[in-house]
Design a protein around this motif. Structure first.
Motif, PDB file in Angstrom:
ATOM      1  N   SER A  39       0.863  -1.175   0.000  1.00 59.89           N
ATOM      2  CA  SER A  39       0.000   0.000   0.000  1.00 59.89           C
ATOM      3  C   SER A  39       0.901   1.227   0.000  1.00 59.89           C
ATOM      4  O   SER A  39       2.053   1.168   0.435  1.00 59.89           O
ATOM      5  N   SER A  40       0.374   2.318  -0.509  1.00 61.30           N
ATOM      6  CA  SER A  40       1.181   3.534  -0.527  1.00 61.30           C
ATOM      7  C   SER A  40       0.372   4.681   0.050  1.00 61.30           C
ATOM      8  O   SER A  40      -0.854   4.698  -0.007  1.00 61.30           O
ATOM      9  N   GLN A  41       1.094   5.611   0.610  1.00 63.59           N
ATOM     10  CA  GLN A  41       0.462   6.810   1.132  1.00 63.59           C
ATOM     11  C   GLN A  41       1.420   7.979   0.951  1.00 63.59           C
ATOM     12  O   GLN A  41       2.624   7.791   0.848  1.00 63.59           O
ATOM     13  N   ARG A  42       0.849   9.152   0.900  1.00 63.16           N
ATOM     14  CA  ARG A  42       1.650  10.365   0.750  1.00 63.16           C
ATOM     15  C   ARG A  42       1.871  10.948   2.133  1.00 63.16           C
ATOM     16  O   ARG A  42       0.929  11.147   2.892  1.00 63.16           O
ATOM     17  N   VAL A  43       3.136  11.237   2.452  1.00 63.75           N
ATOM     18  CA  VAL A  43       3.514  11.687   3.786  1.00 63.75           C
ATOM     19  C   VAL A  43       4.244  13.024   3.684  1.00 63.75           C
ATOM     20  O   VAL A  43       5.122  13.197   2.842  1.00 63.75           O
ATOM     21  N   HIS A  44       3.872  13.970   4.545  1.00 68.45           N
ATOM     22  CA  HIS A  44       4.584  15.242   4.633  1.00 68.45           C
ATOM     23  C   HIS A  44       5.860  15.028   5.435  1.00 68.45           C
ATOM     24  O   HIS A  44       5.832  14.396   6.487  1.00 68.45           O
TER      25      HIS A  44
END
Length: 145
Positions: A39-44
């Motif tokens: 799974s992928s997610q966008r992280v600051h």
């Protein structure tokens, strides 16, 4: 921090290959479960890169700065490539090994809005006078009497 398009132009002319930029950015992080699914997610995250290429998109008022990460964190390993996008109202830190006279002159020009004034005006009204400088972005009152 750039506040308008003209500021972005000045920053574009200040940043060179080899400079160091530190800014908040978004990084895509891919994680794998024990069953093998990903799974992928966008992280600051805050990244510091050494600039290898500079691209300015005047239509979007963005600078695209590509380089290698020089400060490891939990999300990005040391030496990993990343592109930081600078746009108006996004804070960043610029480090140079040497600030030459051309860089300092550009900073003075960018930081003095009177340098960009197109028109000077004196506004009079019954015992009151205002001396104003009019730039493309604002009106600056320089004197009142």
């Amino acid at each position: 921090m750039a506040e308008e398009a003209e500021d972005m132009w000045h920053i574009y002319n200040l940043i060179r290959v080899g400079d160091v930029i530190k800014a908040s950015t978004i990084r895509k992080v891919v994680s794998e479960t024990s069953t093998g699914t990903t799974s992928s997610q966008r992280v600051h995250t805050m990244l510091t890169i050494q600039v290898e290429s500079v691209d300015f998109d005047p239509g979007a008022q963005e600078l695209h700065l590509k380089g290698r990460n020089i400060e490891e964190n939990d999300i990005v390993k040391m030496g990993a490539y990343h592109t930081i996008d600078l746009e108006p109202n996004r804070k960043f830190t610029l480090q140079k090994t040497e600030w030459d006279s051309i860089d300092l002159e550009r900073l003075n020009l960018a930081l003095d809005p009177a340098q960009a004034a197109d028109v000077a005006a004196v506004v009079l009204h019954e015992g009151l006078a205002n001396v104003c400088l009019i730039t493309p972005a604002m009106t600056l009152t320089r004197a009142k009497n």
